[in-house]
Design an enzyme around this catalytic site. Sequence first.
Site, PDB file in Angstrom:
ATOM      1  N   ARG A 187       0.854  -1.192   0.000  1.00  0.00           N
ATOM      2  CA  ARG A 187       0.000   0.000   0.000  1.00  0.00           C
ATOM      3  C   ARG A 187       0.886   1.236   0.000  1.00  0.00           C
ATOM      4  O   ARG A 187       0.636   2.205  -0.689  1.00  0.00           O
ATOM      5  CB  ARG A 187      -0.956   0.008   1.208  1.00  0.00           C
ATOM      6  CG  ARG A 187      -1.664   1.358   1.390  1.00  0.00           C
ATOM      7  CD  ARG A 187      -2.913   1.302   2.264  1.00  0.00           C
ATOM      8  NE  ARG A 187      -2.831   0.410   3.390  1.00  0.00           N
ATOM      9  CZ  ARG A 187      -2.126   0.651   4.519  1.00  0.00           C
ATOM     10  NH1 ARG A 187      -1.445   1.758   4.660  1.00  0.00           N
ATOM     11  NH2 ARG A 187      -2.123  -0.245   5.481  1.00  0.00           N
ATOM     12  N   TYR A 217     -16.035  17.661 -15.284  1.00  0.00           N
ATOM     13  CA  TYR A 217     -16.315  16.232 -15.371  1.00  0.00           C
ATOM     14  C   TYR A 217     -17.379  15.892 -14.316  1.00  0.00           C
ATOM     15  O   TYR A 217     -17.270  16.320 -13.163  1.00  0.00           O
ATOM     16  CB  TYR A 217     -15.029  15.446 -15.122  1.00  0.00           C
ATOM     17  CG  TYR A 217     -15.257  13.959 -15.045  1.00  0.00           C
ATOM     18  CD1 TYR A 217     -15.578  13.232 -16.187  1.00  0.00           C
ATOM     19  CD2 TYR A 217     -15.170  13.275 -13.841  1.00  0.00           C
ATOM     20  CE1 TYR A 217     -15.810  11.876 -16.129  1.00  0.00           C
ATOM     21  CE2 TYR A 217     -15.400  11.908 -13.764  1.00  0.00           C
ATOM     22  CZ  TYR A 217     -15.717  11.217 -14.918  1.00  0.00           C
ATOM     23  OH  TYR A 217     -15.953   9.872 -14.855  1.00  0.00           O
ATOM     24  N   ASP A 227      -6.918  19.321 -14.314  1.00  0.00           N
ATOM     25  CA  ASP A 227      -7.232  17.951 -14.716  1.00  0.00           C
ATOM     26  C   ASP A 227      -6.848  17.852 -16.193  1.00  0.00           C
ATOM     27  O   ASP A 227      -7.537  18.388 -17.063  1.00  0.00           O
ATOM     28  CB  ASP A 227      -8.734  17.684 -14.500  1.00  0.00           C
ATOM     29  CG  ASP A 227      -9.143  16.279 -14.908  1.00  0.00           C
ATOM     30  OD1 ASP A 227      -8.460  15.672 -15.761  1.00  0.00           O
ATOM     31  OD2 ASP A 227     -10.169  15.795 -14.389  1.00  0.00           O
ATOM     32  N   LYS A 233      -7.888   6.965 -19.286  1.00  0.00           N
ATOM     33  CA  LYS A 233      -8.200   7.503 -20.606  1.00  0.00           C
ATOM     34  C   LYS A 233      -6.973   7.433 -21.520  1.00  0.00           C
ATOM     35  O   LYS A 233      -6.531   6.346 -21.829  1.00  0.00           O
ATOM     36  CB  LYS A 233      -8.759   8.909 -20.456  1.00  0.00           C
ATOM     37  CG  LYS A 233      -9.795   9.059 -19.320  1.00  0.00           C
ATOM     38  CD  LYS A 233     -11.068   8.273 -19.533  1.00  0.00           C
ATOM     39  CE  LYS A 233     -11.965   8.207 -18.304  1.00  0.00           C
ATOM     40  NZ  LYS A 233     -12.276   9.477 -17.658  1.00  0.00           N
TER      41      LYS A 233
HETATM   42  C1  LIG Z   1     -12.765   9.905 -16.409  1.00  0.00           C
HETATM   43  C2  LIG Z   1     -12.400  11.240 -15.895  1.00  0.00           C
HETATM   44  C3  LIG Z   1     -12.180  11.444 -14.528  1.00  0.00           C
HETATM   45  C4  LIG Z   1     -12.373  10.339 -13.496  1.00  0.00           C
HETATM   46  O1  LIG Z   1     -11.463   9.301 -13.661  1.00  0.00           O
HETATM   47  P1  LIG Z   1     -11.785   7.762 -13.285  1.00  0.00           P
HETATM   48  O2  LIG Z   1     -10.515   7.077 -13.672  1.00  0.00           O
HETATM   49  O3  LIG Z   1     -12.973   7.327 -14.062  1.00  0.00           O
HETATM   50  O4  LIG Z   1     -12.046   7.730 -11.818  1.00  0.00           O
HETATM   51  C5  LIG Z   1     -11.812  12.709 -14.118  1.00  0.00           C
HETATM   52  N1  LIG Z   1     -11.672  13.724 -15.000  1.00  0.00           N
HETATM   53  C6  LIG Z   1     -11.880  13.566 -16.310  1.00  0.00           C
HETATM   54  C7  LIG Z   1     -11.726  14.734 -17.229  1.00  0.00           C
HETATM   55  C8  LIG Z   1     -12.268  12.328 -16.810  1.00  0.00           C
HETATM   56  O5  LIG Z   1     -12.502  12.177 -18.117  1.00  0.00           O
END
Ligand SMILES: *Cc1c(COP(=O)(O)O)cnc(C)c1O
Length: 386
Positions: A54, A107, A179, A204
């Site tokens: 962890r 998001y 982000d 992503k």
């Molecule tokens: C998918 C996404 C998230 C969240 O990520 P997860 O891996 O699904 O928890 C946050 N910000 C953006 C812009 C996203 O596309």
Amino acid sequence: MTERPARYGFQTRAIHIGQEPDPHTGSVIVPIHATSTYAQDGVGGLRGGYEYSRTGNPTRTALEECLAALEGGQHARAFASGMAATDVVLRSLCRPGDHVIIPNDAYGGTFRLIDKVLSQWGVEHTPVAVSDVDAVRAAVRPNTKVLWCETPTNPLLNIADIAQLAEVAHSAGAKLVVDNTFASPYLQTPLELGADVVVHSTTKYLGGHSDVVGGAVITSDGEFAERVAFLQNAAGAVPGPFDAWLTLRGIKTLGVRMERHSDNAERIVQALTHHPKVGMVLYPGLAEHPGHEVAAKQMRRFGGMVSFTVHGGAEAALRVCANTTLFTLAESLGGVESLIEHPGKMTHASTAGSLLEVPDDLVRVSVGIEDGEDLVADLLAALDQA
Ligand SMILES: *Cc1c(COP(=O)(O)O)cnc(C)c1O
């Protein structure tokens, strides 16, 4: 190699940083260290600095070193999901009574976390169009600690000027968090533009193959990095070694994939623009896009996300989503395969009735790296049936 990453170009860093051949076996690829614990040579005698997975795991360390190098940051921490990374950033920066500014088209999951969870712990928020620097400045309060930004935003592809927002945040004594999921570090490096923290859903583009969920936090602020590391261990939302390995494997081709995503998106944008069934086409690469100039300044290219509205309202938009063959109807984005979705009913359903609600005739596509002409033909055929 890890000592002087700045010498290397993007793809070289993606393939090599944190990923030297294994000193014991020569394994060229970082092994999947599937272990929860580590043998000690006498109490406290750690062999490689690891005591429990962890707290730290060598496969995860490789991913974290690579992510830091790609974003031009000093420190990176990997998480079990993008939301886990987002949660740790917000809990590291906010105390009860603090205020956060968030994009008015954030998001959906980020909005839900701030609106439904953090609000219970006394953290206030204001949704603002982060593409409008004056509006952001006007939303700053004495207790503002975080300016949260996505650019391009999801799903409306609005563009925020990262350098200007950094100035607004810093003059207010707040931190700018970006982000960077939609752009990926290949297209945009916010820390170099003045941001304090970068957050990713590595699910992503970084992972890139729709086979793993993960998140990351990258920063050059040592004190903040320590708080993130503390919470990573204290709360424990860590990725397993196989997840870290899959993400690292995906990252090796990030630059190549982003070029192709951008090529294909440009072809699709060209085919949709002036199409009789299409209203607006939202893509920062279009000269008429309101954020085009800023995007051209801070992004290498414009990426693989395209949104558009369909004449005929929600029904027509849903028919387009239902009638593609190559574009799979699914949430998420950033994989090699093309996806299509209806944000109002899918990814952004949690924003219904709020200030962040998205238009119901909107369709979002995550353009994959298949052959561009096949993707264009598939979308045009679906529009014919709309
Ligand atoms: C998918 C996404 C998230 C969240 O990520 P997860 O891996 O699904 O928890 C946050 N910000 C953006 C812009 C996203 O596309």
